[in-house]
Every structure is written in structure tokens, then in C-alpha cells.
Design a protein around this motif. Structure first.
Motif, PDB file in Angstrom:
ATOM      1  N   THR A   2      21.114  49.438  40.647  1.00 41.49           N
ATOM      2  CA  THR A   2      21.798  49.196  39.366  1.00 41.49           C
ATOM      3  C   THR A   2      21.390  47.852  38.765  1.00 41.49           C
ATOM      4  O   THR A   2      21.960  47.428  37.760  1.00 41.49           O
ATOM      5  CB  THR A   2      23.327  49.215  39.567  1.00 41.49           C
ATOM      6  N   ARG A   3      20.417  47.197  39.370  1.00 38.04           N
ATOM      7  CA  ARG A   3      20.017  45.871  38.902  1.00 38.04           C
ATOM      8  C   ARG A   3      19.086  45.975  37.703  1.00 38.04           C
ATOM      9  O   ARG A   3      18.158  46.780  37.689  1.00 38.04           O
ATOM     10  CB  ARG A   3      19.327  45.100  40.037  1.00 38.04           C
ATOM     11  N   LEU A   4      19.353  45.145  36.669  1.00 38.96           N
ATOM     12  CA  LEU A   4      18.526  45.087  35.465  1.00 38.96           C
ATOM     13  C   LEU A   4      18.088  43.652  35.225  1.00 38.96           C
ATOM     14  O   LEU A   4      18.868  42.720  35.468  1.00 38.96           O
ATOM     15  CB  LEU A   4      19.312  45.593  34.249  1.00 38.96           C
ATOM     16  N   SER A   5      16.882  43.473  34.732  1.00 34.75           N
ATOM     17  CA  SER A   5      16.391  42.115  34.481  1.00 34.75           C
ATOM     18  C   SER A   5      17.135  41.497  33.300  1.00 34.75           C
ATOM     19  O   SER A   5      17.581  42.195  32.379  1.00 34.75           O
ATOM     20  CB  SER A   5      14.884  42.145  34.190  1.00 34.75           C
TER      21      SER A   5
ATOM     22  N   ILE B 157      15.496  42.305  29.741  1.00 39.89           N
ATOM     23  CA  ILE B 157      15.715  43.600  29.096  1.00 39.89           C
ATOM     24  C   ILE B 157      17.171  43.745  28.660  1.00 39.89           C
ATOM     25  O   ILE B 157      17.470  44.395  27.652  1.00 39.89           O
ATOM     26  CB  ILE B 157      15.291  44.766  30.031  1.00 39.89           C
ATOM     27  N   VAL B 158      18.116  43.139  29.405  1.00 42.92           N
ATOM     28  CA  VAL B 158      19.527  43.197  29.012  1.00 42.92           C
ATOM     29  C   VAL B 158      19.734  42.451  27.691  1.00 42.92           C
ATOM     30  O   VAL B 158      20.456  42.916  26.798  1.00 42.92           O
ATOM     31  CB  VAL B 158      20.430  42.615  30.116  1.00 42.92           C
TER      32      VAL B 158
ATOM     33  N   GLU C  31      14.054  47.180  40.426  1.00 41.13           N
ATOM     34  CA  GLU C  31      15.013  47.395  39.343  1.00 41.13           C
ATOM     35  C   GLU C  31      15.397  48.865  39.229  1.00 41.13           C
ATOM     36  O   GLU C  31      14.716  49.745  39.753  1.00 41.13           O
ATOM     37  CB  GLU C  31      14.370  46.980  38.010  1.00 41.13           C
TER      38      GLU C  31
ATOM     39  N   ARG D 291      14.495  52.441  33.995  1.00 33.81           N
ATOM     40  CA  ARG D 291      14.908  52.112  32.616  1.00 33.81           C
ATOM     41  C   ARG D 291      13.710  52.171  31.687  1.00 33.81           C
ATOM     42  O   ARG D 291      12.555  52.193  32.147  1.00 33.81           O
ATOM     43  CB  ARG D 291      15.510  50.698  32.580  1.00 33.81           C
TER      44      ARG D 291
ATOM     45  N   PHE E 255      20.799  54.177  29.791  1.00 36.66           N
ATOM     46  CA  PHE E 255      20.507  52.746  29.819  1.00 36.66           C
ATOM     47  C   PHE E 255      21.219  52.026  28.680  1.00 36.66           C
ATOM     48  O   PHE E 255      21.874  50.997  28.877  1.00 36.66           O
ATOM     49  CB  PHE E 255      18.997  52.539  29.732  1.00 36.66           C
TER      50      PHE E 255
ATOM     51  N   GLN F  78      25.483  49.180  28.603  1.00 34.31           N
ATOM     52  CA  GLN F  78      25.776  47.823  28.116  1.00 34.31           C
ATOM     53  C   GLN F  78      26.626  47.846  26.842  1.00 34.31           C
ATOM     54  O   GLN F  78      26.645  46.882  26.088  1.00 34.31           O
ATOM     55  CB  GLN F  78      24.461  47.071  27.856  1.00 34.31           C
TER      56      GLN F  78
END
Length: 452
Positions: A5-8, A11-12, A46, A49, A79, A83
């Protein structure tokens, strides 16, 4: 990775700017959302996504096939939604008094769509379909209802409910259960599901998995002889021990010894006792006596199914087939062998039923069991049922590989009234059950027609 579930951060940030520009600030959380990773998650990579926010589904659609686009849109929507602010629903509950009875109705409406707006944009066509479907648009509670309002009874529909047992696992719900128990990994789920079907521990019917007698017996034997291993907590405990090795708080040799030495003793004990079965599994074949030593015969499992074995084993190793099962397997088909003239009988392999010569092994002639439907592709072969390597039924032409027609849905020998297609198919969903539809024009057969 599918389980990460990790996102950079980059990109967030790009995604938050996209949400603000395309949906508005009310859809954007005050802080980026961070999701707790699963205990079993391998977080070295990651999450899956989109690479860049400019590559929207609309932008890339012309470059992708139908299947590729469906997958890309699924990933993109999920994706983007992760957020965004949550959706808000307003729930209304109405209680209606009717003499000594109290009736209750509950309904919900969206006050704020939140992350669902992403899916709304992608499913405009489905929204139109919902507008045309009264079941999806009909509200349980009429508008402008007031407290203490008097109502009159127009009709009463009696409906009785019975407690139902939990539904059988499907392939997908079984994987979810394995995941929740910490058994296996994403890379092994598919092989687990396929193995239990290939070995005929379970069979699949209307997308549900049903245990076979062989599967239940194998399960009892393994649990009886290896209770510590065949326990849902074993995998999770093993993972914890591997973590202690990785952190340096335990020696790998000690961890392996703690598992291996008790296991090898259990294995040797099971191998030494061929009849070390649970008491309830020691099935006596009533009236069957060993013709060599006069001991009682018992039912046992082999790679080709059940058979009778002498209870005095290993002193007496006499075996013979079970008469009732042998008779069932040799059920005549009403056809004769076109090679030797003997009757053809029904036989079964791991790929499904077929017809074989009763004079086997002298004559090894076999024929597929047809469904009375001509192949719509070549019009020469017949449609027959086959089994995939994973044990799932599918339907294909008897002239394969000359003709490559294949269908996951069961063909029915009926002409479509809408487009005159020479066959229709039987489909099944958990919500609707079994129904008929045309694979060409997608027209559905009404229940009355299907019953008739």
C-alpha cells in the motif's frame, strides 16, 4: 506489488494536485492518506499504480486493447480514489405501527459523493442503465414523510425466511479466507486453488467448490497424523519465526530443528501404520470377506479411487475393486464400439466423463460425450464438455485442434428468437442464479420460456 500500500511522496503530491484541479478542494483531504500495511505484506516495492497523472484512462484508451484498458482503468480509479475524501450518506429509518406489529424500513441517500465521484465519471453509461432499471432507482421510503403521519395498508406480501448455512467457498472467497488467515502468499494462491481441483479434493459446481469424499478423507488423515501442521495458525507462526531469524533474535538452525524433529517422528509413525486412520474412517465393507485369509475387508483409497483391502494387512495384501462402484463406472451408453462391436460404457478421468469400450484393455477405443449441439464455428463437430487443468468445466468442439471453438458457458440446443443464432448458453450468477442468454445478441430468455 499487489499486496503493498506504499506510494511515493512525488506521485501522491501529483495526485493531490490532480484531484484539486479536476474535482475541487472539497474532495481533497487536508493531509495525504496513508494506509496501514498488512502484517504479511512484502513492502519492498511500491503499490501498483499509474506512472503519471497525465496518463488518464481517456488519454491512453486509443493505445490499449479492450482488456488492457479495463485493467488500466481499474488501477487508475482505485489509485485516484484512495487519496480522496470519503463519501457521506444520510440514512433514514421509518417505523410504522400496525396493531401489535411494528414494521421498519431503512433507506440511504448520498449527501456527498466523495471518492465515488471517480467511479461516477467512469461509469456514465452504467448510470444511464440504472435510470432505466426500476429495481435500482426505486426508493424504499417515499419523499416528504412526516412524523406521526397516518398511513393505510394497501397490500401485504407474506414472506418466510429460513436460516441458511454459510455459502460454499468460490475460488475468490477461498483466496480471501486464505489471506485473512495468513495462509499462503499472492504468488501461491492460484496454485493452491488449482491443486485441490486437479487432485479432485473438490469439484466446482455453479462457481462453488464442493469437497469430494476423497478430499474429506485426505483431510481427516492429514489432520489425524499431523495436527500441528494442518492448523490455520501454523503458517502465521512460521512467518513469525522467520522474522525472528531475519532480526537476529533467533538462530535459523534452532528454528529448523524445532520443526523438523517432531515432524519427522510424526511422518515415520504415519508411514509405519498404514491403517493409522481416524476411527470414523475405518469403513468396514459389510459382508465382504477376504477370499485368501477370511479376514474382514475394509474400504481404502488409492490413486484410482476407492477399493477393498484386507484388514489383516500387511500379513495379507489382498485387494479387489468395490462392486457397486465398478458397476456404476461400467454403466452402458447404449452405443456399440465402432472398432470391435462391444458395448460402450461411461468412464471418468480427471478431465471429465467419456465413453470407452467395455472390452478394454483389448480395445482402447474412446469417444467424447456430446451435448447434442453442433459446433457453431465449423458445423461439423459436436460440442463436448471438457475440464481445464484447474478442474473447471468448459465446452469445446469435438474436432479440436482442427476447430478451436471454446465457451466457458454451457451451450443449449435452442435457436435465439432475436437473431436466429443457432445456440444459446446457460449462465449463472450468485444473485440471479441460472439463466439463459444468447452469446451473439446478448438477448435473455425469460423465466417462463426457460421453464417451458
Amino acid at each position: 506489488r499487489t499486496d503493498s500500500t506504499r506510494l511515493s511522496d512525488d506521485i501522491v503530491l501529483e495526485l493531490r494536485e490532480y484531484i484539486f484541479s479536476n474535482y475541487g478542494k472539497e474532495f481533497l483531504p487536508s493531509e495525504p492518506r496513508v494506509f496501514k500495511k498488512k502484517k504479511t505484506s512484502q513492502d519492498a516495492h511500491e503499490a501498483i499504480r499509474p506512472t503519471m497523472m497525465k496518463h488518464t484512462p481517456k488519454y491512453v484508451k486509443k493505445f490499449l486493447s479492450k482488456e488492457q484498458f479495463a485493467l488500466y482503468e481499474l488501477i487508475w480509479n482505485r489509485f485516484a480514489a484512495c487519496q480522496m475524501n470519503p463519501a457521506i450518506l444520510e440514512t433514514t429509518t421509518v417505523l410504522i405501527e400496525g396493531g401489535q406489529y411494528l414494521f421498519k424500513a431503512t433507506d440511504s441517500v448520498y449527501v456527498f459523493r466523495g471518492f465515488l465521484q471517480v467511479y461516477d465519471d467512469a461509469l456514465e453509461q452504467d448510470e444511464k442503465m440504472q435510470d432505466d432499471d426500476p429495481e435500482l432507482t426505486e426508493k424504499k421510503i417515499p419523499l416528504h414523510i412526516q412524523k406521526e403521519q397516518k398511513v393505510s395498508l394497501e397490500s401485504l406480501i407474506p414472506h418466510q425466511h429460513f436460516t441458511k448455512p454459510p455459502a460454499r467457498y468460490s475460488e475468490s472467497t477461498l483466496v480471501k479466507e486464505l489471506e485473512s488467515l495468513g495462509i499462503g502468499r499472492p504468488s501461491t494462491y492460484a496454485s493452491i486453488v488449482s491443486t485441490i481441483q486437479e487432485r479432485e479434493y473438490v469439484s466446482q459446481n455453479e462457481r462453488r467448490l464442493f469437497p469430494s469424499v476423497l478430499g474429506m478423507d485426505v483431510n481427516k488423515i492429514l489432520v489425524h497424523n499431523f495436527p500441528e501442521i494442518f492448523n490455520v495458525t501454523f503458517t502465521a507462526k512460521m512467518e513469525e519465526e522467520l522474522d525472528t531469524i531475519a532480526s537476529g533474535s533467533a538462530e535459523y538452525k534452532k528454528v529448523l530443528d524445532d520443526f523438523y524433529h517432531p515432524f519427522i517422528k510424526s511422518l515415520e509413525h504415519a508411514e509405519a501404520q498404514e491403517h493409522a486412520l481416524p476411527h470414523e474412517m475405518q469403513t468396514e465393507a459389510h459382508g465382504e470377506i477376504c477370499d485368501k485369509c477370511s479376514s474382514k475387508m475394509i474400504e481404502k483409497w488409492g490413486r484410482n479411487g476407492k477399493f477393498l483391502a484386507c484388514s489383516a494387512y500387511p500379513e495379507c495384501k489382498n485387494t479387489r475393486p468395490i462392486k457397486s462402484e465398478a458397476k456404476e463406472l461400467a454403466k452402458p451408453t447404449g452405443e456399440t464400439c465402432d472398432k470391435c462391436g462391444n458395448p460402450m460404457v461411461f468412464k471418468k478421468s480427471r478431465f471429465g466423463q467419456f465413453m470407452g469400450c467395455s472390452n478394454y484393455p483389448e480395445c482402447k477405443n474412446i469417444k467424447p460425450i456430446t451435448m447434442g449441439v453442433k459446433c457453431p464455428t465449423c458445423n461439423a463437430g459436436d460440442i463436448i464438455e471438457r475440464k481445464s487443468k484447474r478442474g473447471k468445466s468448459f465446452y469445446g468442439c469435438s474436432r479440436y485442434p482442427e476447430c478451436d471453438f471454446v465457451s466457458w458457458d454451457k451451450p443449449v440446443n435452442k435457436v435465439c428468437d432475436s437473431c436466429n443464432n443457432n445456440y444459446i448458453v446457460q449462465k449463472y450468477t450468485a444473485k440471479r442464479g441460472s439463466y439463459l442468454t444468447c452469446p451473439s445478441c446478448k438477448a435473455e430468455i425469460m423465466q417462463e420460456e426457460q421453464a417451458g
